[in-house]
Design a protein around this motif. Structure first.
Motif, PDB file in Angstrom:
ATOM      1  N   ARG A   1     -26.658  18.707   8.114  1.00 33.58           N
ATOM      2  CA  ARG A   1     -26.647  18.823   9.457  1.00 33.58           C
ATOM      3  C   ARG A   1     -25.166  18.924   9.939  1.00 33.58           C
ATOM      4  O   ARG A   1     -24.940  19.832  11.258  1.00 33.58           O
ATOM      5  CB  ARG A   1     -27.293  17.920  10.471  1.00 33.58           C
ATOM      6  CG  ARG A   1     -26.690  16.273  10.373  1.00 33.58           C
ATOM      7  CD  ARG A   1     -27.319  15.251  11.156  1.00 33.58           C
ATOM      8  NE  ARG A   1     -26.793  15.559  12.658  1.00 33.58           N
ATOM      9  CZ  ARG A   1     -25.795  15.264  13.150  1.00 33.58           C
ATOM     10  NH1 ARG A   1     -25.053  14.532  12.361  1.00 33.58           N
ATOM     11  NH2 ARG A   1     -25.537  15.315  14.395  1.00 33.58           N
ATOM     12  N   ARG A   2     -24.209  18.671   9.121  1.00 32.08           N
ATOM     13  CA  ARG A   2     -22.613  18.883   9.820  1.00 32.08           C
ATOM     14  C   ARG A   2     -22.306  20.441   9.289  1.00 32.08           C
ATOM     15  O   ARG A   2     -21.546  20.820   9.522  1.00 32.08           O
ATOM     16  CB  ARG A   2     -22.190  17.859   8.816  1.00 32.08           C
ATOM     17  CG  ARG A   2     -22.189  16.399   9.314  1.00 32.08           C
ATOM     18  CD  ARG A   2     -21.103  15.827   9.046  1.00 32.08           C
ATOM     19  NE  ARG A   2     -21.589  14.201   9.390  1.00 32.08           N
ATOM     20  CZ  ARG A   2     -20.562  13.143   9.247  1.00 32.08           C
ATOM     21  NH1 ARG A   2     -19.516  13.254   8.968  1.00 32.08           N
ATOM     22  NH2 ARG A   2     -20.974  12.190   9.343  1.00 32.08           N
ATOM     23  N   VAL A   3     -23.189  20.778   8.351  1.00 32.32           N
ATOM     24  CA  VAL A   3     -22.801  22.160   7.772  1.00 32.32           C
ATOM     25  C   VAL A   3     -23.123  23.399   8.523  1.00 32.32           C
ATOM     26  O   VAL A   3     -24.486  23.486   8.667  1.00 32.32           O
ATOM     27  CB  VAL A   3     -23.245  22.291   6.247  1.00 32.32           C
ATOM     28  CG1 VAL A   3     -22.417  23.656   5.322  1.00 32.32           C
ATOM     29  CG2 VAL A   3     -22.616  20.935   5.428  1.00 32.32           C
TER      30      VAL A   3
ATOM     31  N   PRO B   1     -31.561  24.655   2.762  1.00 30.31           N
ATOM     32  CA  PRO B   1     -32.199  24.878   4.069  1.00 30.31           C
ATOM     33  C   PRO B   1     -31.691  23.840   5.229  1.00 30.31           C
ATOM     34  O   PRO B   1     -32.079  24.282   6.571  1.00 30.31           O
ATOM     35  CB  PRO B   1     -33.406  24.659   3.608  1.00 30.31           C
ATOM     36  CG  PRO B   1     -33.561  23.802   2.526  1.00 30.31           C
ATOM     37  CD  PRO B   1     -32.236  24.131   1.846  1.00 30.31           C
ATOM     38  N   GLY B   2     -31.129  22.780   4.806  1.00 31.99           N
ATOM     39  CA  GLY B   2     -30.809  21.929   5.952  1.00 31.99           C
ATOM     40  C   GLY B   2     -29.516  22.382   6.848  1.00 31.99           C
ATOM     41  O   GLY B   2     -29.201  21.770   7.783  1.00 31.99           O
TER      42      GLY B   2
ATOM     43  N   LEU C   1     -21.617  23.658  18.598  1.00 32.30           N
ATOM     44  CA  LEU C   1     -21.749  22.322  19.151  1.00 32.30           C
ATOM     45  C   LEU C   1     -23.009  21.707  19.776  1.00 32.30           C
ATOM     46  O   LEU C   1     -23.434  20.710  20.017  1.00 32.30           O
ATOM     47  CB  LEU C   1     -20.635  22.364  20.242  1.00 32.30           C
ATOM     48  CG  LEU C   1     -19.192  22.336  19.539  1.00 32.30           C
ATOM     49  CD1 LEU C   1     -18.296  22.216  20.939  1.00 32.30           C
ATOM     50  CD2 LEU C   1     -18.965  21.130  18.969  1.00 32.30           C
ATOM     51  N   ARG C   2     -24.032  22.847  20.327  1.00 31.26           N
ATOM     52  CA  ARG C   2     -25.203  22.642  20.801  1.00 31.26           C
ATOM     53  C   ARG C   2     -26.139  22.161  19.761  1.00 31.26           C
ATOM     54  O   ARG C   2     -26.796  21.107  20.111  1.00 31.26           O
ATOM     55  CB  ARG C   2     -26.006  23.925  21.520  1.00 31.26           C
ATOM     56  CG  ARG C   2     -26.889  23.397  22.505  1.00 31.26           C
ATOM     57  CD  ARG C   2     -27.395  24.305  23.441  1.00 31.26           C
ATOM     58  NE  ARG C   2     -28.200  25.368  22.722  1.00 31.26           N
ATOM     59  CZ  ARG C   2     -28.947  26.331  23.325  1.00 31.26           C
ATOM     60  NH1 ARG C   2     -29.012  25.868  24.665  1.00 31.26           N
ATOM     61  NH2 ARG C   2     -29.626  26.987  22.653  1.00 31.26           N
ATOM     62  N   LEU C   3     -25.966  22.779  18.428  1.00 33.87           N
ATOM     63  CA  LEU C   3     -26.911  22.305  17.593  1.00 33.87           C
ATOM     64  C   LEU C   3     -26.313  21.121  16.846  1.00 33.87           C
ATOM     65  O   LEU C   3     -27.207  20.091  16.557  1.00 33.87           O
ATOM     66  CB  LEU C   3     -26.697  23.442  16.180  1.00 33.87           C
ATOM     67  CG  LEU C   3     -27.613  24.877  16.628  1.00 33.87           C
ATOM     68  CD1 LEU C   3     -27.154  25.561  15.420  1.00 33.87           C
ATOM     69  CD2 LEU C   3     -28.911  24.641  16.732  1.00 33.87           C
ATOM     70  N   TYR C   4     -25.113  20.764  16.915  1.00 34.37           N
ATOM     71  CA  TYR C   4     -24.476  19.734  16.508  1.00 34.37           C
ATOM     72  C   TYR C   4     -24.954  18.544  17.342  1.00 34.37           C
ATOM     73  O   TYR C   4     -25.164  17.198  16.762  1.00 34.37           O
ATOM     74  CB  TYR C   4     -22.997  19.751  16.530  1.00 34.37           C
ATOM     75  CG  TYR C   4     -22.274  18.466  15.977  1.00 34.37           C
ATOM     76  CD1 TYR C   4     -22.458  18.088  14.497  1.00 34.37           C
ATOM     77  CD2 TYR C   4     -21.585  17.821  16.813  1.00 34.37           C
ATOM     78  CE1 TYR C   4     -21.728  16.940  14.139  1.00 34.37           C
ATOM     79  CE2 TYR C   4     -20.868  16.361  16.188  1.00 34.37           C
ATOM     80  CZ  TYR C   4     -21.068  16.049  15.077  1.00 34.37           C
ATOM     81  OH  TYR C   4     -20.363  15.088  14.616  1.00 34.37           O
ATOM     82  N   HIS C   5     -25.002  18.779  18.498  1.00 32.11           N
ATOM     83  CA  HIS C   5     -25.449  17.557  19.429  1.00 32.11           C
ATOM     84  C   HIS C   5     -26.916  17.489  19.588  1.00 32.11           C
ATOM     85  O   HIS C   5     -27.528  16.478  20.166  1.00 32.11           O
ATOM     86  CB  HIS C   5     -24.635  17.557  21.083  1.00 32.11           C
ATOM     87  CG  HIS C   5     -23.239  17.512  20.990  1.00 32.11           C
ATOM     88  ND1 HIS C   5     -22.762  16.101  21.440  1.00 32.11           N
ATOM     89  CD2 HIS C   5     -22.176  18.162  20.646  1.00 32.11           C
ATOM     90  CE1 HIS C   5     -21.546  16.140  21.138  1.00 32.11           C
ATOM     91  NE2 HIS C   5     -21.160  17.327  20.844  1.00 32.11           N
TER      92      HIS C   5
ATOM     93  N   ASP D   1     -16.379  16.346  10.732  1.00 35.09           N
ATOM     94  CA  ASP D   1     -17.568  15.966  11.941  1.00 35.09           C
ATOM     95  C   ASP D   1     -18.109  17.427  11.567  1.00 35.09           C
ATOM     96  O   ASP D   1     -19.711  17.393  11.499  1.00 35.09           O
ATOM     97  CB  ASP D   1     -16.959  16.170  13.286  1.00 35.09           C
ATOM     98  CG  ASP D   1     -16.340  14.854  13.653  1.00 35.09           C
ATOM     99  OD1 ASP D   1     -16.771  13.677  13.451  1.00 35.09           O
ATOM    100  OD2 ASP D   1     -15.030  14.926  14.143  1.00 35.09           O
ATOM    101  N   ILE D   2     -17.609  18.491  11.515  1.00 41.09           N
ATOM    102  CA  ILE D   2     -18.319  19.573  11.192  1.00 41.09           C
ATOM    103  C   ILE D   2     -17.645  20.509  10.072  1.00 41.09           C
ATOM    104  O   ILE D   2     -16.425  20.588  10.089  1.00 41.09           O
ATOM    105  CB  ILE D   2     -18.228  20.672  12.573  1.00 41.09           C
ATOM    106  CG1 ILE D   2     -19.061  19.884  13.567  1.00 41.09           C
ATOM    107  CG2 ILE D   2     -18.567  21.961  12.556  1.00 41.09           C
ATOM    108  CD1 ILE D   2     -18.956  20.294  14.929  1.00 41.09           C
TER     109      ILE D   2
END
Lengths: 377, 377
Positions: free
Chosen positions: A283-285, A337-338, A357-361, A237-238
């Protein structure tokens, strides 16, 4: 018995010094001597040898049960002035007590200055599975003798009522942590709380999907630690990336506890990161960065812990090398840059986890406009 | 956006379904379409593409900052009736928000029945680093529109006063989680709270010994997982033993987060456990046991997850073999009466951890007579 350990980490559970719980093994401790003596004096009344801890024949809580009278006797002899140096805080729960511990630790973060600078120790005592009134009253009486204050989280309304009454009667300052929250939710949902502790017969006890998913996430994260199995990065996930000592491993296990599969890939100078890293959704990195001098200090500490010689230490924590490694990582970040890049300098694990986690969600929830972590129960 | 995931695990942070945060990626979701549309409509006003998340140039919190007016626009268009199906709970914090999350999750354990049986979803939204009044008011206004209730943990007294006033004015049910705890401790210690959030300039920010010890414990625990490096067992604070699928690994990492070095040794039938296991102090060893049928069910689930074929599955979860393996473990436990044996059947990770840590600390503290976990700050 616990040693002084600087100030508590706010918003986290301050780890006890790992060696402290074993102090009784140090045969030189004067405290131990007093404790042993007390124990010997009481030995006729209560069997508290190790084997009685066994929970084999029991169901939930540890089976070390003695009668209240016996405990009262032990108690009286057990309290001595040394043990109440500083102020005591009692936490009582009919469950694990982690909620009380977590909240009290967070609140203690507001008192760093007196705790650190005035040498004014605070002793916390966490009592779990306080499930009957007798035990409850006994602990509160003890709190009164120690001039402690009491925090409690008790699901059963009659127990929390008793706790409040006993504390008021005995002049013990008390705060009901969970009560106002449960009442608030009850009003909001328009339903009554069950009043049942987790161990109670009426409570659901089956392990649910969420439980298994969480365990799977933890196992995945451990297997994936430190760049192993790069072919599995797509399943994470991350994914955390960064140079050595940016805290990837502890951060991974913390986030995994919350149910996310986390992989981490170390950036080692001159070594190409695995190709699969650049194939996963950016976005997962999450790239971890840290200030040069801080990283150097952390590495020096690490080298000392490992007992590395000076040459080895320089290779690891030398200013120039550390700078080059951070530059190496920065260049990879710039090319991607992503990826979100998080500065972990002086951040507690919980803080970095919250940022990630905030960025992830972020963007996954259309019902609120400010970035937040949303869940459905 | 989050999917239904049974009931929350009380006294623990219920893991979100790992797939749920990625729902926006499913191009078929009607919700996504609405969200995308809303996003497209707003796209002129606010740039919310990934790269703006970067915290490179910033210090602590993620840098995704937009002006309040822009957010207000987004907000209005973002709320639609579907998103507020069920009841919403807002959690606001000027820190990570983990305290609020932890407490609210524990309280939600009191509402398992309505949550599970009535299909009555509760949506929680965690807002971290709410550090200025504007943002605070914006979130509370949004809560009012969604008919949500608000829990908050705000260190700054003027912020928590504002939160209360705004909630009262807008008719939002609100509970101050940390306030009463901080006030209680302040009265007890006779000192004032700092009122500073962790990010504030006046707060201590250096990483202390406890921080490094905790990281060390986590790293030790991961390296030691699943019986690796038996020669290091002597260095562990806590050693977990048990047959496969008794939860040794997730339990280890949970306890490690609290600062203890944990090793675990799997019991595999017919394989002698490492000799070093019998050389460590017995009080550090904890045997995990579990009911036969439950273990069998867990193993069957596991075999399915791994995609094992029927023969392999039978070998792993067959009734007879599981029974024999549990017998094998029981015999070792019987031969080592100094080990505590914990029944983990249907226990959450947090519960087993609490049992173990209480036993581990038991007897190390003479100031209280009832078993408890004591720490000094």
């Amino acid at each position: 018995m616990m040693n002084q350990q600087g100030h508590p980490e706010p918003d986290s559970e301050p780890p006890p010094s790992p060696s402290s719980p074993r102090t009784p093994k140090k045969k030189v401790s004067s405290k131990l001597n007093r404790w042993s003596m007390g124990r010997a004096l009481r030995s006729g009344a209560v069997k508290i040898d190790r084997p009685t801890h066994r929970t084999d024949n029991n169901n939930d809580a540890p089976s070390r049960q003695v009668t209240t009278n016996e405990e009262a006797d032990r108690k009286t002899s057990a309290i001595d002035s040394d043990d109440v140096a500083g102020k005591s805080i009692y936490m009582l729960s009919d469950g694990t007590g982690w909620t009380a511990e977590h909240s009290v630790n967070a609140a203690l973060g507001q008192f760093e200055d007196p705790l650190v600078n005035r040498g004014f120790p605070v002793n916390t005592h966490l009592f779990s599975w306080v499930e009957d009134e007798e035990k409850l009253l006994e602990i509160i009486k003890q709190a009164a003798k120690q001039k402690a204050m009491c925090f409690y989280t008790l699901a059963n309304p009659s127990m929390s009522k008793s706790a409040k009454e006993a504390c008021d009667q005995l002049g013990v300052l008390s705060v009901d942590i969970l009560g106002p929250i449960i009442q608030g939710i009850a009003s909001h949902l328009g339903v009554s709380p069950s009043g049942l502790t987790r161990g109670a017969a009426g409570r659901l006890k089956t392990l649910n999907d969420a439980y298994f998913k969480r365990i799977e996430a933890i196992e995945f994260t451990i297997k994936q630690d430190d760049g192993t199995l790069p072919e599995n990065l797509g399943k994470a996930d991350i994914i955390l990336v960064g140079v050595s000592r940016t805290g990837k491993t502890p951060l991974s296990t913390y986030i995994a506890q919350k149910g996310y599969k986390v992989a981490n890939v170390p950036f080692v100078m001159g070594v190409e990161p695995p190709k699969t890293l650049f194939e996963v959704e950016p976005r997962r990195v999450f790239g971890l960065k840290i200030q040069l001098v801080v990283l150097q200090a952390i590495r020096r500490t690490r080298a000392k812990t490992l007992g590395v010689d000076t040459v080895g230490e320089n290779r690891y924590s030398g200013f120039d090398l550390v700078r080059k490694e951070l530059d190496f990582a920065s260049k990879i970040y710039a090319k991607n840059p992503g990826w979100a890049v998080i500065d972990v300098t002086n951040k507690a694990i919980e803080e970095t986890a919250a940022v990630i986690l905030r960025l992830y969600h972020d963007g996954s929830d259309s019902s609120t406009s400010v970035p937040c972590i949303s869940k459905r129960f």
